[in-house]
Scaffold this active site. Structure first.
Site, PDB file in Angstrom:
ATOM      1  N   HIS B 241       2.047  10.395 -46.549  1.00  0.00           N
ATOM      2  CA  HIS B 241       1.602  11.644 -45.944  1.00  0.00           C
ATOM      3  C   HIS B 241       0.519  12.357 -46.739  1.00  0.00           C
ATOM      4  CE1 HIS B 241       1.278  14.377 -42.748  1.00  0.00           C
ATOM      5  NE2 HIS B 241       1.148  15.315 -43.649  1.00  0.00           N
ATOM      6  N   TYR B 245      -4.022  14.080 -46.517  1.00  0.00           N
ATOM      7  CA  TYR B 245      -4.736  15.227 -47.099  1.00  0.00           C
ATOM      8  C   TYR B 245      -5.827  14.765 -48.051  1.00  0.00           C
ATOM      9  CZ  TYR B 245      -1.244  17.804 -44.704  1.00  0.00           C
ATOM     10  OH  TYR B 245      -0.469  18.296 -43.700  1.00  0.00           O
ATOM     11  N   HIS B 392      -2.830  10.480 -32.066  1.00  0.00           N
ATOM     12  CA  HIS B 392      -2.903  11.614 -32.995  1.00  0.00           C
ATOM     13  C   HIS B 392      -3.831  11.315 -34.176  1.00  0.00           C
ATOM     14  CE1 HIS B 392      -1.818  14.676 -35.875  1.00  0.00           C
ATOM     15  NE2 HIS B 392      -1.438  13.745 -36.715  1.00  0.00           N
ATOM     16  N   PHE B 393      -3.624  10.174 -34.836  1.00  0.00           N
ATOM     17  CA  PHE B 393      -4.412  10.012 -36.070  1.00  0.00           C
ATOM     18  C   PHE B 393      -5.845   9.572 -35.804  1.00  0.00           C
ATOM     19  CE2 PHE B 393      -1.796   5.966 -36.533  1.00  0.00           C
ATOM     20  CZ  PHE B 393      -2.828   5.061 -36.372  1.00  0.00           C
ATOM     21  N   HIS B 394      -6.134   9.185 -34.561  1.00  0.00           N
ATOM     22  CA  HIS B 394      -7.562   8.997 -34.261  1.00  0.00           C
ATOM     23  C   HIS B 394      -8.269  10.348 -34.098  1.00  0.00           C
ATOM     24  CE1 HIS B 394      -6.692   4.707 -33.851  1.00  0.00           C
ATOM     25  NE2 HIS B 394      -7.991   4.515 -33.938  1.00  0.00           N
ATOM     26  N   ARG B 455       3.566   1.856 -30.179  1.00  0.00           N
ATOM     27  CA  ARG B 455       2.317   1.645 -30.904  1.00  0.00           C
ATOM     28  C   ARG B 455       2.285   0.227 -31.468  1.00  0.00           C
ATOM     29  NH1 ARG B 455       2.967   4.680 -36.778  1.00  0.00           N
ATOM     30  NH2 ARG B 455       0.869   3.874 -37.082  1.00  0.00           N
ATOM     31  N   ARG B 456       1.170  -0.189 -32.034  1.00  0.00           N
ATOM     32  CA  ARG B 456       0.991  -1.461 -32.739  1.00  0.00           C
ATOM     33  C   ARG B 456       1.441  -2.639 -31.891  1.00  0.00           C
ATOM     34  NH1 ARG B 456       3.324  -0.213 -38.774  1.00  0.00           N
ATOM     35  NH2 ARG B 456       1.235   0.388 -39.283  1.00  0.00           N
TER      36      ARG B 456
END
Lengths: 166, 567
Positions: B241, B245, B392-394, B455-456
């Site tokens: 995580h 950041y 989300h992470f794209h 996913r994946r």
């Protein structure tokens, strides 16, 4: 301590920004309260440590040696589900509408996942651990439970079916 | 909006700060080489993006790529490792090789250390690339055991991380020397934010360091018969995580300390910008269990504690939203923007670097909302490990971060190579192509994830895909192809820029450096002091992670043998 030559500056915050900071904290606290209420009062819980097993022997001894559904009492079921590359055993679970079922899932090889389509029944399946969730099957129908963690070449074919009968 | 006014006398800085600093040739070379590896990784990794997206729409191009590429998962491993890990890490070390000497107005104190770090990092990348390309490490970028990669994969990853640590040590020494020479002076925010980011990375990566060195590496070498998969997930997410950041904060360094200048504005609040960076250092590690909400081996109480801490870490991002938007408003009004929102069109949207970072901010707003959903403890049950998550992470790493890095590259690459940017209008269009492609792709992934798509997973070959998913898998493919066009345009623009004739020095873009509305000397000293923040950071990690880590390590059971021939 010698007195410093100049007064130490204090933190100054623009009044709009102060308002925004307070609003942000209130908003985040509201979210935290909401999930707390959902967890504590409405009982929407997450998987918790249940049992540890040896993935090398779990398929031959203990409750996962004969995976399947058992009726514990009228309207109460439990299912032991073995995950392995690339299938769930049993592939099909059948229970009548309105019954409560507890799922116990483990893996004898790599990590897998378990999500019952269209619900919040969602667990990681990790070798060495048993994942458990209990829920009530209210609506008749056929629901797939799908492996949602990459587990090798046949991962996309790994799923099973829960049938809730009338 | 009112500006902050103060009657406090500004404490004079004992040493006058030089007006500017020109990077040395060796610093420019280091920046350039780091960014070169980053852009190559972005390019190669992005080749697989559209293959995955198209596969979801049942256009499977992988068979055509045999024997170069064995499977969807080998491509997905390349995509994740090169784009999420390599593009980001190398770009960040390169960017900070510029920001730290420039902001401190002094050369790197130990450039040989920075070189050594870069070389180790690159050797690590090459080492890990071999098993990935030979299909000996198709374990995706999370490399969850008991999937077992060839040991060279773990060695390579370790070297990449250690190399980035060493580059970090070069930065720390430079910062420390500056601090000694400038007592009582507020450290420049650009340098402070950069060094905080590297310290965060140093602390965070201890998780994977322990995972690889005590479990995965000895196991892949046959020295350990088995590993504990649950414990390894806990180690991984200790790093996993805060990793986000580490990606995001360099973009914040740009948004706070550069972008205001690029829009003719000023940083709205130096003090709160610092506060945000410190809060990220303090809060970003002890949240890893929010990736493990549905893990059987972690007690719900610890998941809940990490959920609350995750809400807390949203606070500095919300603070950033205000400060950055207010700084932009200062610029938009200085450029003649009137009325409540008139300053927005007054911003220089036609400057590629600005355009990209504004679009990055818009997409990050959407990504942030989704992030709150992911963080929300039992709400996460609906989306965990579904296509919602890559959606989300794209929006975050592949938009907020990647679009910002592209925007930074549009002035940084010309600056260090002494060129002007080729085709700036095309560069603006490139940003919009990415923006539109991402809106389509991310919407589709979020929606199909809500419907339950994992996913994946190569959904094109999955037997359980209902008709209701298909509009979204089709849009995933459309979005993916548009994004691919976007990344190719970026690589071409950078490549042609570098290959151009050197420009007259007056034409070469300068490093943007924003002033704050209020003199940073008026920022309270506690926002410029390391010791209390470092102590608090370590203390919070010990409280929020310590007991579970000790419990899981004490109850370790290394019973999982490796599986290395199943992909």
């Amino acid at each position: 301590m010698t007195p410093s030559q100049t007064p130490q500056p204090s933190l100054q915050i623009d009044r709009y920004e102060r308002g925004w900071m307070i609003a942000a904290i209130v908003l985040l606290a509201t979210f935290a309260l909401a999930v707390t209420v959902a967890g504590a009062a409405m009982g929407i819980q997450l998987p918790a440590p249940e049992l540890r097993v040896n993935p090398q022997t779990v398929a031959s001894e203990g409750p996962f040696a004969q995976p399947g559904v058992r009726e514990l009492a009228p309207g109460r079921y439990e299912a032991y589900i073995m995950s392995q590359t690339w299938l769930f055993i049993p592939r099909e679970i059948k229970i009548p509408k309105g019954s409560e079922i507890t799922l116990y899932v483990t893996s004898k090889d790599v990590q897998h996942g378990f999500k019952l389509e269209g619900t919040n029944i969602n667990m990681m399946v990790i070798p060495g651990q048993v994942s458990r969730l209990t829920f009530r099957a209210e609506k008749p129908g056929t629901y797939n439970f799908i492996c949602h963690e990459y587990c090798g070449l046949g991962h996309a074919a790994m799923f099973g079916t829960l049938i809730v009968t009338e | 909006m009112t500006a902050i006014t103060s009657t406090t006398a500004v404490p004079a800085a004992p040493v006058a700060r030089p007006a500017t600093y020109a990077l040395s040739a060796t610093e420019k070379r280091l920046v350039g080489l780091n960014v070169l590896v980053a852009v190559l990784a972005l390019f190669i990794g992005s080749l697989f993006g559209p293959l995955q997206a198209l596969e979801h729409a049942r256009v499977d191009l992988y068979p055509l790529l045999q024997p170069l590429l064995k499977s969807y998962y080998q491509g997905l491993t390349l995509h994740g490792v090169l784009n999420a890990l390599v593009w980001t890490t190398f770009f960040i070390t390169g960017f900070f090789t510029l920001t730290i000497p420039f902001a401190l107005r002094r050369p790197l104190a130990a450039p040989k250390l920075n070189w050594a770090g870069f070389i180790v990092q690159t050797l690590g990348l090459l080492t890990a690339a071999v098993p990935i390309l030979l299909n000996q490490a198709s374990v995706l970028y999370t490399f969850y055991p008991p999937l077992q990669a060839h040991f060279t994969f773990y060695v390579g990853l370790t070297l990449v991380v250690v190399g980035s640590w060493i580059q970090g040590y070069g930065f720390y020494i430079t910062f420390y020397r500056w601090r000694k020479d400038n007592p009582g002076v507020r450290s420049p925010l650009m340098a402070l934010g950069s060094v905080i980011t590297m310290v965060l990375w140093q602390i965070a990566t201890l998780g994977v360091a322990v995972e690889i060195l005590t479990q995965l590496l000895p196991w892949s070498l046959g020295l350990l018969k088995g590993v504990d998969p649950q414990l390894n997930r806990t180690y991984f997410w200790f790093t996993g995580h805060p990793l986000v950041y580490f990606w995001l904060l360099p973009a914040y360094v740009s948004w706070y300390t550069m972008l205001p200048k690029q829009v003719d504005g000023k940083l709205f609040s130096d003090a709160l910008a610092r506060f945000a960076f410190w809060l990220f250092l303090f809060l970003s590690v002890p949240l890893g269990f929010h990736h493990q909400y549905v893990d059987p081996g972690v007690p719900p109480m610890w998941k809940y504690i990490h959920a609350i801490l995750t809400y807390a870490v949203a606070f500095p991002s919300m603070l950033t939203a205000f400060t950055v938007i207010a700084s932009l408003e200062v610029g938009g009004r200085a450029r003649g923007g009137k009325g409540l929102f008139g300053w927005i069109p007054a911003l220089p949207w036609r400057t590629p670097s600005v355009n990209h970072q504004l679009l990055a901010g818009i997409l990050f707003f959407l990504g942030g909302i989704g992030g709150i959903v992911n963080a929300s403890y039992n709400v996460n049950l609906v989306v965990h490990n579904t296509a919602w998550v890559p959606g989300h992470f794209h929006l975050t790493v592949a938009s907020a971060v990647t679009l910002s890095f592209m925007g930074i590259a549009y002035w940084m690459v010309p600056h260090i190579t002494g060129r002007t940017l080729w085709a700036p209008k095309l560069a603006v269009i490139q940003g919009w192509v990415w923006f539109v492609g991402m809106l389509i792709f991310a919407t589709a992934q979020h929606r199909v994830g809500l419907l339950g798509a994992p996913r994946r997973t190569p959904l094109g070959q999955a037997p359980y895909v209902p008709a209701s998913w298909q509009p979204w898998t089709f849009l995933t493919a459309i979005g993916g192809v548009i994004l691919f066009v976007g990344v190719i345009l970026f690589v071409v623009i950078i490549l042609v820029t570098v290959l151009r004739k050197p420009a007259h020095p007056s034409q070469v873009p300068a490093i943007p450096e924003a002033e704050a509305l209020q003199d940073p000397q008026l920022t309270p000293a506690w926002l410029d002091r390391w010791a209390p923040w470092l102590v608090a950071t370590v203390a919070l990690i010990l409280i929020a992670y310590g007991p579970q880590l000790i419990y899981q390590i004490a109850n370790m059971s290394n019973t999982s043998p490796g599986f290395n021939n199943i992909w």
